[in-house]
Design a protein around this motif. Structure first.
Motif, PDB file in Angstrom:
ATOM      1  N   PRO A  97       0.822  -1.213   0.000  1.00 18.20           N
ATOM      2  CA  PRO A  97       0.000   0.000   0.000  1.00 18.20           C
ATOM      3  C   PRO A  97       0.856   1.262   0.000  1.00 18.20           C
ATOM      4  CG  PRO A  97      -0.775  -1.575   1.644  1.00 18.20           C
ATOM      5  CD  PRO A  97       0.520  -2.112   1.125  1.00 18.20           C
ATOM      6  N   ASP A 256      -4.778  -5.144   5.265  1.00 15.82           N
ATOM      7  CA  ASP A 256      -4.937  -3.899   4.509  1.00 15.82           C
ATOM      8  C   ASP A 256      -6.312  -3.784   3.871  1.00 15.82           C
ATOM      9  OD1 ASP A 256      -3.945  -1.423   3.416  1.00 15.82           O
ATOM     10  OD2 ASP A 256      -3.985  -2.432   1.473  1.00 15.82           O
ATOM     11  N   ARG A 261      -6.700  -0.232   8.091  1.00 18.25           N
ATOM     12  CA  ARG A 261      -5.323  -0.048   7.632  1.00 18.25           C
ATOM     13  C   ARG A 261      -4.362   0.206   8.796  1.00 18.25           C
ATOM     14  NH1 ARG A 261      -5.309   2.821   2.181  1.00 18.25           N
ATOM     15  NH2 ARG A 261      -5.870   0.670   1.661  1.00 18.25           N
TER      16      ARG A 261
END
Length: 422
Positions: A97, A256, A261
């Motif tokens: 990410p 994620d 997150r």
């Protein structure tokens, strides 16, 4: 030399605390390829132990061997800049990410967990860490405090360590049923923090899927609730993805999603596909806050060495290009369905857990001796598994041939159905 003689010769020198499953197997390996081992007697064994989840790409993966051999012939020692480290950063940026844009390399999972805890303390100026029952985060001094049962007879653990129940719905400590419970375990965790915290919570440390506990996957919404809990206390969320990361559970990171997150991610095991490397991943803002970002403050003797970087680069590229996370999801869904269906009425089996290609088969056994007998029956049938508690843990490589994997599952089901109930 027989396998027993070989093991006796090694154990006169080696420390005794090696993995129980490795000791029970007593394999002397001569060759490994894909998801198979060949021992010194010529016997071929299907390896579902996979180094407890390390074997991500499979034994002797051609691209991995080529890249590591090329690096060994050019440069091995030193954490200077080089082609391997630059390639590693390029490959990880395409896989991870966007907010995890900085990475610090280490040699093992415990070292990386220790570093993640230091980072959280550095960034928040606080010192308490909340972790969970049945967790495994390592056996070094700081991580020991967050590993279930590991501190027995070793004296006090690190101060500021707080424990709460994990969302293990098959064995709910509150004797409730999901989803009617409304994630009552999270509300209990809030109450524990009210009672035990001094108001200095730096981080919540959690495995998105608890590995040693038997590959226990929490229910939907659990990680998001922990994310909110961390926010409410001004703390950071650390996802220990040593086992789950790099596609093992059907996503590049098991933690994620937009509502859960994490601030910090720990990677290990499959990250190097057998080369000992781990990592702490976080944002630039976090890494540069407090003493953690000072020169040498977060470095490691072997962190960033070229072989480690080359291993990470080829693993990350292979996971991305071959879409191995999605493949793990598809294969894992099918295997979990088969195991749950075919073992539903098997007296020996208490339940089947997991996500992706991190699978646990919980057994009705009362002690290590019973577990060992099941383990060795499987090995006699050519299937090598990992153990943990009362559970058989399965970690095939993400590249496993689907037909070979089905055959291994057939053999496992056959052994468990025929094995005497305790």
């Amino acid at each position: 030399m027989t396998p027993d003689t070989h093991w006796d010769a090694e154990l006169t020198v080696l420390g005794p605390g090696i993995s129980e499953a490795v000791q029970w197997a007593k394999l002397v390996v001569q060759h490994a390829e894909g998801m198979h081992l060949t021992d010194s007697t010529g016997r071929r064994v299907t390896d579902l132990m996979g180094g407890a989840g390390v074997n991500l790409l499979g034994h002797s993966h051609p691209a991995y061997l080529e890249a590591m051999g090329r690096q060994m012939s050019s440069w091995m020692i030193g954490a200077h800049a080089g082609a391997a480290r630059l390639e590693m950063t390029r490959q990880l940026r395409q896989l991870l990410p966007a907010h995890l844009n900085r990475i610090q390399l280490y040699s093992g999972g415990s070292e990386a967990v220790e570093s993640a805890i230091r980072l959280a303390k550095s960034a928040t100026g606080r010192y308490e860490v909340l972790s969970f029952w049945q967790a495994f985060h390592g056996r070094t001094l700081g991580s020991l405090a967050h590993t279930s049962g590991a501190s027995t007879a070793l004296g006090p653990t690190a101060p500021g360590s707080i424990k709460a129940p994990y969302a293990n719905c098959a064995h709910c400590p509150l004797k409730l049923t999901h989803p009617r419970c409304g994630l009552a375990c999270v509300e209990l965790t809030r109450a524990i923090l009210r009672e035990q915290s001094t108001g200095s919570l730096a981080a919540i440390l959690v495995e998105p899927v608890q590995g040693r506990a038997g590959n226990i996957a929490p229910p939907a919404g659990y990680l998001a609730a922990l994310r909110q809990l961390a926010n409410d206390h001004g703390a950071l969320l650390i996802a220990d993805e040593s086992l789950t990361g790099m596609g093992r559970t059907g996503a590049v990171l098991a933690s994620d999603s937009p509502d859960s997150r994490p601030d910090i991610v720990v990677l290990g095991k499959g990250l190097g596909n057998g080369y000992p490397v781990s990592a702490v991943c976080a944002s630039t803002t976090l890494m540069e806050t407090g003493p953690y970002g000072s020169p040498s403050a977060s470095s490691s003797s072997y962190g960033g060495f070229p072989l480690a970087c080359q291993a990470v680069a080829v693993v990350a590229e292979t996971v991305r290009v071959e879409q191995l996370a999605e493949r793990a999801r598809r294969l894992g869904d099918r295997i979990l369905h088969r195991l749950r269906h075919d073992l539903a009425d098997t007296p020996l089996v208490a339940g089947v857990h997991g996500r992706g290609l991190a699978i646990g088969v919980e057994l009705h056994v009362t002690g290590k001796d019973q577990l060992r007998r099941v383990f060795q029956s499987l090995l006699h049938a050519g299937i090598l598994v990992m153990t943990g508690g009362h559970t058989l843990r399965l970690y095939p490589p993400l590249t496993a041939d689907a037909h070979e994997l089905d055959a291994a599952v057939d053999a496992l089901i056959n052994v468990l159905q025929r094995h005497p109930a305790p």
